[in-house]
Design an enzyme around this catalytic site. Structure first.
Site, mmCIF file in Angstrom:
data_model
loop_
_atom_site.group_PDB
_atom_site.id
_atom_site.type_symbol
_atom_site.label_atom_id
_atom_site.label_comp_id
_atom_site.label_asym_id
_atom_site.label_seq_id
_atom_site.Cartn_x
_atom_site.Cartn_y
_atom_site.Cartn_z
ATOM 1 N N LEU A 72 0.159 -2.899 6.880
ATOM 2 C CA LEU A 72 1.154 -3.493 7.771
ATOM 3 C C LEU A 72 0.498 -4.040 9.029
ATOM 4 O O LEU A 72 -0.246 -3.332 9.702
ATOM 5 C CB LEU A 72 2.205 -2.453 8.161
ATOM 6 N N LYS A 129 -4.853 -4.385 -5.659
ATOM 7 C CA LYS A 129 -4.774 -5.509 -6.603
ATOM 8 C C LYS A 129 -5.966 -5.525 -7.572
ATOM 9 O O LYS A 129 -5.957 -6.272 -8.550
ATOM 10 C CB LYS A 129 -4.721 -6.842 -5.843
ATOM 11 N N SER A 158 -11.558 -2.071 -0.527
ATOM 12 C CA SER A 158 -11.026 -2.822 -1.657
ATOM 13 C C SER A 158 -9.496 -2.861 -1.584
ATOM 14 O O SER A 158 -8.921 -2.639 -0.520
ATOM 15 C CB SER A 158 -11.511 -2.215 -2.982
ATOM 16 N N GLY A 160 -11.920 -8.988 11.855
ATOM 17 C CA GLY A 160 -10.638 -8.864 11.158
ATOM 18 C C GLY A 160 -9.837 -7.675 11.650
ATOM 19 O O GLY A 160 -10.307 -6.870 12.466
ATOM 20 N N ASN A 198 -0.920 -2.737 0.861
ATOM 21 C CA ASN A 198 -0.670 -3.779 1.852
ATOM 22 C C ASN A 198 -0.670 -3.120 3.227
ATOM 23 O O ASN A 198 0.149 -2.252 3.507
ATOM 24 C CB ASN A 198 0.682 -4.447 1.574
#
Length: 279
Positions: free
Chosen positions: A190, A152, A149, A29, A188
């Site tokens: 980028l 959210k 983590s 990832g 988030n």
């Protein structure tokens, strides 16, 4: 970002990785692969690239070997490992065999709407796979485990957020052993696979609409280097059973971000590219 990127000096904090065997789950990832790149300079004796996606693990494995051939970083043995963390028996077997000293757990499902439609998969991958990793890590003599983590997980309003909160609680409330466990919450990131910006870019490119869950929805944003530096810093100086969050400034309103991106692409929001609130 709307702020100056955080600059974390890793020169001293990476010393804890020197001569160690390091396991990265979700190594194919965006976060896992950047971790692997930066670990080349950390003096690790061995880097295990663990993932269930053959192609993504192959890509980062090939890239790291090419970087080493070009003289980047220090000499470390790169070991690709294909496997599934949801398989408890396999996870236990592989951890005992690899004898990893440090584990960076980045493997997770990330897309909120898809996980809302697939709650069993979300809990199985984000929560139970974390449990499967924690249990054998204890008797495989792992020194420290750092869980990636999400913001959210704070007062979660989605299945994804709740599944990650369960993972956090498992890591932070794990019975005390010689293994130290730490949690890092991201905003988030980028350019990562879970980032909203590539999605907005594709939606704008096809003429819209750009989809926003709610006009009041906000998120914190950070860059991939910030995220990875934070993870490596926490692994070195973090305290056992602690949760860490990077100071990411003020949260960004997602609708404002969508409008900003639409203008960046040379269009006018609502006039050229509609914005739809999906709930």
């Amino acid at each position: 970002l709307g702020r100056t990127p955080a600059n974390i000096d890793l020169k001293n904090s990476l010393q804890y990785l020197r001569g160690k065997r390091v396991l990265i789950t979700g190594a194919g990832g965006s976060i896992g692969s950047e971790l692997a790149r930066q670990l080349l300079s950390g003096g690790a004796e061995r880097i295990y690239l663990f993932g269930h996606g053959e192609n993504s693990v192959f890509e980062i494995d090939s890239e790291l070997r090419l970087l080493q051939e070009e003289g980047v970083g220090e000499r470390a043995r790169i070991v690709p490992v294909i496997g599934e963390l949801k398989d408890r028996d396999y996870t236990g077997f592989i951890l005992k065999r690899l004898k990893a000293d440090v584990v960076f757990h980045t493997a997770a499902f990330k897309h909120v709407p898809m996980m809302e439609a697939n709650p069993v998969a979300a809990v199985a991958t984000n929560a139970f796979a974390t449990l499967n990793l924690l249990q054998p890590s204890e008797y495989a003599v792992v020194e420290r485990l750092v869980l990636m983590s999400t913001d959210k997980a704070g007062e979660p309003s989605s299945v994804y957020g709740a599944s990650k909160l369960i993972a956090e609680r498992l890591a932070l409330e794990w019975p005390r052993t010689a293994m130290a466990t730490m949690v890092v919450r991201f905003g988030n990131v980028l350019g990562s696979r879970g980032s909203i910006l590539p999605l907005f870019g594709r939606q704008i490119a096809k003429g819209g609409p750009v989809t926003v869950t709610d006009p009041d929805a906000t998120r914190f944003f950070m860059t991939i280097p910030e995220a990875v530096s934070l993870v490596l810093e926490v692994g070195g100086v973090g305290r056992d059973r602690q949760l860490y969050v990077l100071d990411m400034g003020e949260p960004v309103n997602i609708r404002d971000l969508a409008e900003q991106m639409i203008r960046f692409y040379g269009h006018e929001p609502e006039l050229d590219i509609p914005i739809v609130h999906t709930g």
